[in-house]
Design a protein around this motif. Structure first.
Motif, short mmCIF file in Angstrom:
data_model
loop_
_atom_site.label_atom_id
_atom_site.label_comp_id
_atom_site.label_asym_id
_atom_site.label_seq_id
_atom_site.Cartn_x
_atom_site.Cartn_y
_atom_site.Cartn_z
N ASN A 105 4.81 6.96 22.89
CA ASN A 105 4.67 7.06 21.43
C ASN A 105 5.55 6.11 20.63
O ASN A 105 5.19 5.72 19.53
CB ASN A 105 4.94 8.50 20.99
N PHE A 106 6.71 5.81 21.11
CA PHE A 106 7.62 4.89 20.40
C PHE A 106 7.85 5.31 18.95
O PHE A 106 7.67 4.51 18.02
CB PHE A 106 7.10 3.44 20.46
N CYS B 143 13.52 6.76 18.35
CA CYS B 143 13.71 7.40 19.67
C CYS B 143 13.94 6.38 20.79
O CYS B 143 13.20 5.42 20.95
CB CYS B 143 12.51 8.28 19.99
N VAL C 269 13.90 7.25 24.00
CA VAL C 269 13.31 7.72 25.27
C VAL C 269 12.35 6.71 25.92
O VAL C 269 12.48 6.42 27.11
CB VAL C 269 12.63 9.10 25.06
N HIS D 202 3.54 17.37 21.10
CA HIS D 202 3.51 16.42 19.98
C HIS D 202 2.32 16.79 19.09
O HIS D 202 1.20 16.95 19.60
CB HIS D 202 3.36 14.99 20.49
N ARG E 113 5.45 8.81 13.31
CA ARG E 113 5.08 10.02 14.02
C ARG E 113 3.56 10.16 14.20
O ARG E 113 3.10 10.91 15.05
CB ARG E 113 5.63 11.25 13.28
FE1 SF4 Z 1 8.17 10.18 22.59
FE2 SF4 Z 1 9.24 12.38 21.50
FE3 SF4 Z 1 10.64 10.11 21.55
FE4 SF4 Z 1 8.52 10.31 19.94
S1 SF4 Z 1 10.42 11.53 19.80
S2 SF4 Z 1 9.02 8.58 21.28
S3 SF4 Z 1 7.16 11.62 21.15
S4 SF4 Z 1 9.97 11.31 23.33
#
Ligand code: SF4
Length: 481
Positions: A201-202, A206, A208, A280, A319
């Motif tokens: 998703n980027f 974030c 992650v 999500h 988002r």
């Molecule tokens: Fe992925 Fe959640 Fe980070 Fe968005 S907030 S990029 S959905 S892990």
């Protein structure tokens, strides 16, 4: 000999086999900066360190067996991965130990999702420097989201660390047993199963996707086999984990989805409950809502981060939904699953968030009345879009004020929601004992404490609620019908 999991506060019987530390392949010894400086060394007690033990094992000492210690911070994915690492080390003959000073192998499972978490990881690694100097044969490894592709930079920043390995990977210097087949011998009643790694998703804030990579789903057959084995070994409830669990399967050849997986898991004999984390809003489908509503083992408990009540901020966050779409989704979920408990995540103090935009978030939370709200202040993560493109221009004290305001609101809402359970009987899966009281969770995820003379670990108990608070419930065992 009895072991203790400091995170779950549970004792259990260890399963370590005979083994030897000599089975390890060590990296070439590195020159350490204190060698260059030739400074004196002061004995340092990790127990007196300011760093808390977030998760660990203990206690028995048998001189012939090597000991491992895992320090974990961060999300449930990290906790699940630490449990898996612990099982792996035990199959290699290691024993868990609570005191890092006595360990032959220390793994720091890190989180850098927020600056505060990263600070704690850095403090922990700095606190371990003297120990590494005192005992150069100690193996110190780091995994989790601190580990990026730039190993040279990590080695320079943390020369006391022997190995860095990516989250979810096998410790690369250990070869057996087969990493993919590692499961705890005695799983806790409520256990985690990772079903998808990474995220596509980027979201702009974030880190992650940069640290855990793109979506990588495990195959349905492999997950089913793992859950069946966990149930055979004593697990009663599984929580399926993924950074974005709703996107499960989209990257697999036959493209199963989370609803398909839930349906298969629901048929497993002996498994009592199924949960999943984290959803999500953009990826939560009507099919998934229908599955939660219709499958008897899937708990009525959904975690659906909204992050902001302002459309401008949601756009800047990337988002992929609007407040109106989110509100509609909540309505659909509540229509289809009347007794659902909902939790959400919110970030306050995103760059340029105005008082009015913050108020929109506050108003949305007041309107939707979640069971739980996890609120965090924005902190820029190097390398992310928001860190590159936006100035972190909300003062820290203002971020804190906004956070406190939401926490105060949520405390009142949670108190009212939980008070409705007063005098009612709820079904609790017992997860452990703490300070003379048993505790467990309802299907909706509420934490319940009660007293019972007999060991009821892993059992479903009917508890009549006698006291409520915003954070937990207390009650008595209800006998008979
Ligand atoms: Fe992925 Fe959640 Fe980070 Fe968005 S907030 S990029 S959905 S892990």
């Amino acid at each position: 000999m009895l072991c203790y999991n400091a995170y779950t506060k549970k004792h259990y019987l260890p399963t370590a086999r005979e083994g030897s530390h000599s089975g390890l392949v060590r990296a070439p010894a590195k020159r350490l900066p204190w060698d260059d400086r030739g400074r004196g060394f002061e004995s340092h007690s990790l127990r007196q360190s300011s760093m808390p033990l977030i998760w660990g094992h203990c206690f028995s000492r048998e001189k012939t067996m090597p000991k491992y210690h895992i320090w974990t911070i961060g999300c449930q994915m990290n906790k699940a991965e630490s449990e898996r690492l612990g099982s792996y080390f035990e199959q290699l003959g290691y024993q868990p130990i609570a005191n890092a000073e006595e360990a032959d192998l220390i793994v720091v499972n890190s989180c850098v999702v927020r600056q505060s978490a990263e600070n704690r990881v850095v403090n922990k690694l700095n606190a371990l420097r003297p120990l590494k100097r005192l005992r150069p044969n100690l193996t110190l490894a780091v995994t989790g989201c601190l580990v990026n592709a730039d190993l040279a930079q990590l080695n320079e920043r943390f020369p006391q660390v022997d190995y860095f390995f990516k989250p979810g990977d096998c410790p690369q210097w250990l070869e057996k047993p087969e990493w993919g087949q590692i499961l705890p011998h005695h799983p806790v009643p409520s256990t985690y199963v990772s079903i998808i790694q990474g995220c596509d998703n980027f979201c702009s804030y974030c880190i992650v996707p940069y640290r855990r990579g793109r979506n990588r789903s495990r195959r349905v057959k492999e997950i089913i086999g793992e859950v069946k084995e966990l149930v055979n070994r004593g697990a009663k409830e599984v929580t399926l984990l993924g950074q974005n669990v709703d996107s499960y399967g989209h990257d697999l050849p036959d493209q199963p989805d989370l609803a398909d997986l839930l349906r298969e898991l629901n048929a497993i004999d002996g498994l009592l409950r199924i949960r999943f984390l984290t959803s999500h809003p953009r990826d939560m489908s009507p099919k998934l809502i229908e599955a939660v509503a219709s499958l008897d083992k899937v708990c009525e408990h959904i975690s659906l981060p909204v992050q902001s009540g302002s459309n401008e901020i949601l756009t800047a966050m990337r988002r992929g939904y609007t407040v109106e779409q989110y509100r509609q989704l909540i309505t659909e979920i509540r229509d289809k699953i009347p007794r659902v408990a909902l939790s959400t995540d919110v970030i306050v103090g995103f760059p340029s968030e105005t008082e009015q935009q913050f108020q929109q978030t506050f108003d949305l939370l007041s309107e939707l009345r979640f069971d739980t709200v996890h609120v965090a202040v924005y902190s820029p993560r190097p390398g992310t879009l928001s860190a590159r493109e936006f100035e972190d221009n909300i003062p820290a004290e203002e971020k804190r004020r906004r956070l406190n305001k939401i926490e105060c609101l949520q405390e009142g809402i949670a108190a009212e929601i939980n008070a409705r359970l007063l005098g009612k009987t709820v079904e609790v899966l017992v997860e452990g004992e703490r300070k003379g009281k048993w505790y467990g969770r309802t299907r909706s995820g509420k934490l319940v404490f009660f007293t019972n003379h007999n060991n009821c670990l892993g059992q479903l108990m009917n508890i009549r609620i006698e006291k409520t608070s915003p954070w937990s419930l207390q009650g008595k065992v209800r006998r008979g019908k």
